[in-house]
Design an enzyme around this catalytic site. Structure first.
Site, short mmCIF file in Angstrom:
data_model
loop_
_atom_site.label_atom_id
_atom_site.label_comp_id
_atom_site.label_asym_id
_atom_site.label_seq_id
_atom_site.Cartn_x
_atom_site.Cartn_y
_atom_site.Cartn_z
N LYS A 1 -2.70 4.27 -3.21
CA LYS A 1 -2.84 5.56 -3.89
C LYS A 1 -1.47 6.13 -4.17
O LYS A 1 -0.67 6.28 -3.27
CB LYS A 1 -3.59 6.52 -2.97
CG LYS A 1 -4.97 6.82 -3.46
CD LYS A 1 -5.62 7.84 -2.56
CE LYS A 1 -6.95 7.28 -2.07
NZ LYS A 1 -7.51 7.99 -0.97
N MET B 1 -8.25 8.04 9.60
CA MET B 1 -8.73 8.56 8.31
C MET B 1 -9.66 9.76 8.51
O MET B 1 -10.64 9.92 7.77
CB MET B 1 -9.48 7.46 7.53
CG MET B 1 -8.58 6.29 7.21
SD MET B 1 -9.43 4.94 6.37
CE MET B 1 -10.01 3.97 7.72
N ASP C 1 0.82 -1.21 0.00
CA ASP C 1 0.00 0.00 0.00
C ASP C 1 0.85 1.25 0.00
O ASP C 1 2.02 1.21 0.34
CB ASP C 1 -0.81 0.04 1.30
CG ASP C 1 -1.94 -0.95 1.29
OD1 ASP C 1 -2.34 -1.36 0.19
OD2 ASP C 1 -2.42 -1.31 2.38
#
Ligand code: SAH
Length: 493
Positions: free
Chosen positions: A68, A179, A47
Site C-alpha cells: 500500500k 493489524m 511491501d
C-alpha cells in the site's frame, strides 16, 4: 491447474525466489542471510511495511513496490504472485521482502504454493516477527515465568467484521493482536464481555524499532481512548495480558537520548557516524547515501605506475584511501615505490585510514579540502609535485589554492559517487550534510521542516546548505564522525 510456460519436462526456469523476512525494523534486525541475498539479488519485490533503508542494501537490484502506498491500494495478491512467477521465469534471482516473518500473516505461504505450482525453486528466510519483537522492544516479554505460559498471535483484521473477539478471552497467556489498531475499541470491549477483567493490562506498540516508535500502556477499559488521544499510527501490535504491564527496559540516559538525527554521506562514513550517534543514544535515520564507484582507465593506471615521481600524495577522504589501495593491489604496485613520497590527508579519519595501511601522513588538515589546500600551499616547494587522489566531483577549493600558490599537481579522479535519496528528515532535530552533493540531492527530493537544524561538514557544505535553506545550521569544526557528534553535543548544551 494450468502451468506457466516452459514446463516441457526439462526445467526451463533458471530464476529463483527467496521469501525473505525483513524483520520489523531497520538493518540491525535483519538476518545475515537476508542481508546476503539483498546484496546479490536481481530484483526486490517489497511491501509497504518494509523500512525503506533496507532497500539501499540492494543498489544493484531492480526494486518493485507492491504494498500500500500513499493513496493507492496494495496490489491484489494474484498480481503479486504473477509478478514473482514472471520474474523467476525471466531467470531473475528475486527477493520477495516481507515485513517481519514471511509466514506470519504475510501471505508468504500462498506465494510459496504458487511458486511450487510453477515449479519455481524457492527458499524461505525467517525474519524477526513483530508478533514478538514489537512487544520486546517496548520491554514486554510475551511469556514470563508464573505470569504468562503461552502467547497467542491473532489477526484482528478479518474479512468477517463481526469476528467474535470474545472467544479469545478464555485463552491463558498473552494475547498479541496484529493489524488491530482500527478495531481496538471493539476488541477491548469484546474481551471484557468474554470474561476478561477490565483492568487486564494492555499495551499498544506502534512503529516498533523505528525512530518514531511509541508505546501506549493502559488496561482493557482505557487503552482504546488512550490510543486515539495519542493519535497512535499503524503499524501497531496490541498486547493484552499481565506482562503488558511490564517494562523490562533499562533506560540509560545518554547524552543524545530522545534526539533524532538524519544522516547523509558515503557508506563508510554513515556506518561510522550511525555507530557513534547511536552509542550516545540518538535515533538515526538515513537521508542521502553516496556510494563510491572505482573509476577504471589507462590514465589512472599509468599515473599509478609513476607514483614514485610525485613528492606528495593528497587524500581527501577515507574512500579515496581505500580505493587507492585496492587499485594499487590490482596494479601490483609495490608499496616500496612510495619511499620518500610525502602524504597529506583531510581529516583525522582519512589520516587514520592511511595509518591502518602502515603509512603515517606528514600533513593532516582539520576541516575541509579547503584547509588542506592552504596547508599544502605553505608546505610544498616549487620543485615538488602533488598527486590529488579523490572523487571525480571533488570541490575546486583545493585545486584553486594549489594553482594560486603556483604548485604543480595532478588531480586524479579515482572514484565517482552515486548519490541516492533515502528518506526525509521529517521529525528529526538534526540533519547531517557531509558534501554539497548531499545537500542538492536532499532538497531535490524532500523539504526540510523548520525545526530541523543542519550540521554541515566544512564551510563549502555549509555554503551549499545556505543556498537551499534558511534553517538554522552549525558547522562541525572537525571533519569526522566524532567531530559531528561533538558539534551536536555542543549545540544541545
Ligand atoms: N509478517 C509480519 C506481519 C504482517 S501483518 C510480521 O511477522 O511481523 C502486518 C501487521 O504486523 C501490522 O498491522 C502490525 O500489527 C504488525 N507490524 C508489522 N511491523 C510492525 C512494527 N514495526 N511495529 C508494530 N507492528 C508491526
Amino acid at each position: 491447474m494450468e502451468k506457466a510456460c516452459g514446463r516441457t519436462g526439462e526445467k526451463a526456469v533458471s530464476g529463483r525466489v527467496y521469501l525473505v523476512g525483513a524483520g520489523c525494523a531497520g538493518r540491525e534486525l535483519l538476518t545475515v542471510r537476508a542481508l546476503e541475498l539483498l546484496h546479490s539479488c536481481d530484483t526486490v519485490v517489497y511491501d509497504a511495511l518494509i523500512d525503506p533503508e533496507l532497500l539501499i542494501e540492494a543498489p544493484q537490484a531492480e526494486k518493485l513496490p507492491v504494498g500500500k502506498r500513499a493513496g493507492r491500494h496494495s496490489e491484489p495478491q494474484e498480481s503479486i504472485n504473477a509478478l514473482l512467477v514472471k520474474k523467476a521465469l525471466e531467470g531473475k534471482t528475486v527477493v520477495r521482502l516481507k515485513g517481519g516473518d514471511p509466514f506470519v500473516f504475510g501471505r508468504g505461504g500462498e506465494e510459496a504454493l504458487v511458486l511450487a505450482e510453477h515449479d519455481i525453486p524457492y527458499e524461505t528466510v525467517p525474519g524477526i516477527s513483530s508478533a514478538i519483537a514489537a512487544a520486546e522492544l517496548a520491554g514486554i516479554p510475551v511469556t514470563h515465568r508464573n505470569t504468562a505460559r503461552s502467547f497467542h498471535v491473532i489477526t484482528a483484521h478479518t474479512s468477517d467484521a463481526e469476528q467474535d473477539f470474545a472467544k479469545f478471552a478464555s485463552l491463558d497467556g498473552t494475547l498479541v493482536f496484529l493489524m488491530g489498531l482500527a478495531h481496538i475499541a471493539e476488541l477491548a470491549k469484546a474481551l471484557v464481555s468474554g470474561g476478561m477483567s477490565a483492568d487486564t493490562p494492555a499495551a499498544v506498540v506502534s512503529r516498533a524499532g523505528r525512530s518514531d516508535m511509541r508505546t501506549v500502556r493502559g488496561n482493557l477499559s482505557d487503552i482504546a481512548v488512550k490510543c486515539s488521544s495519542a493519535a497512535v499510527e499503524a503499524p501497531a501490535v496490541i498486547i493484552v495480558g499481565q506482562t503488558a504491564a511490564l517494562e523490562l527496559l533499562y533506560r540509560d540516559q545518554l547524552p543524545l537520548s530522545g534526539v533524532s538525527v538524519s544522516v547523509s554521506g558515503s557508506e563508510r562514513f554513515l556506518a561510522r557516524l550511525s555507530d557513534k550517534l547511536s552509542s550516545q543514544g540518538a535515533a538515526v535515520r538515513t537521508a542521502v547515501r553516496l556510494s563510491a564507484r572505482t573509476i577504471e582507465g589507462k590514465r589512472i593506471d599509468s599515473l599509478l605506475k609513476n607514483i614514485g615521481e610525485y613528492s606528495w600524495l593528497a587524500f581527501t577522504s577515507v574512500n579515496g584511501v581505500e580505493i587507492f589501495f585496492e587499485k594499487a593491489a590490482e596494479a601490483e604496485l609495490d608499496l616500496r615505490s612510495l619511499y620518500g613520497v610525502k602524504l597529506a590527508a583531510v581529516g583525522k579519519e582519512t589520516a587514520k585510514a592511511l595509518r591502518a595501511h602502515g603509512l603515517i601522513p606528514e600533513l593532516t588538515a582539520g576541516g575541509s579540502s579547503d584547509s588542506l589546500g592552504k596547508l599544502l600551499a605553505q608546505e610544498v616547494t616549487a620543485e615538488e609535485r602533488v598527486m590529488l587522489l579523490r572523487a571525480s566531483n571533488g570541490t575546486t577549493e583545493i585545486t584553486e589554492q594549489l594553482s594560486s600558490a603556483g604548485i604543480g599537481f595532478d588531480d586524479v579522479a579515482i572514484y565517482d559517487t552515486a548519490v541516492r535519496f533515502v528518506g526525509s528528515a521529517d521529525g528529526c532535530e538534526y540533519i547531517v550534510f557531509s558534501s554539497p552533493s548531499g545537500v542538492e540531492c536532499y532538497f531535490n527530493n524532500a523539504e526540510l521542516s523548520r525545526n530541523t537544524a543542519a550540521v554541515c561538514i566544512g564551510d563549502v557544505t555549509a555554503e551549499a546548505f545556505r543556498r537551499r535553506s534558511d534553517n538554522r545550521y552549525i558547522t562541525a569544526k572537525e571533519c569526522s564522525a566524532e567531530g559531528i557528534v561533538n558539534a551536536i553535543l555542543e549545540d544541545l548544551k
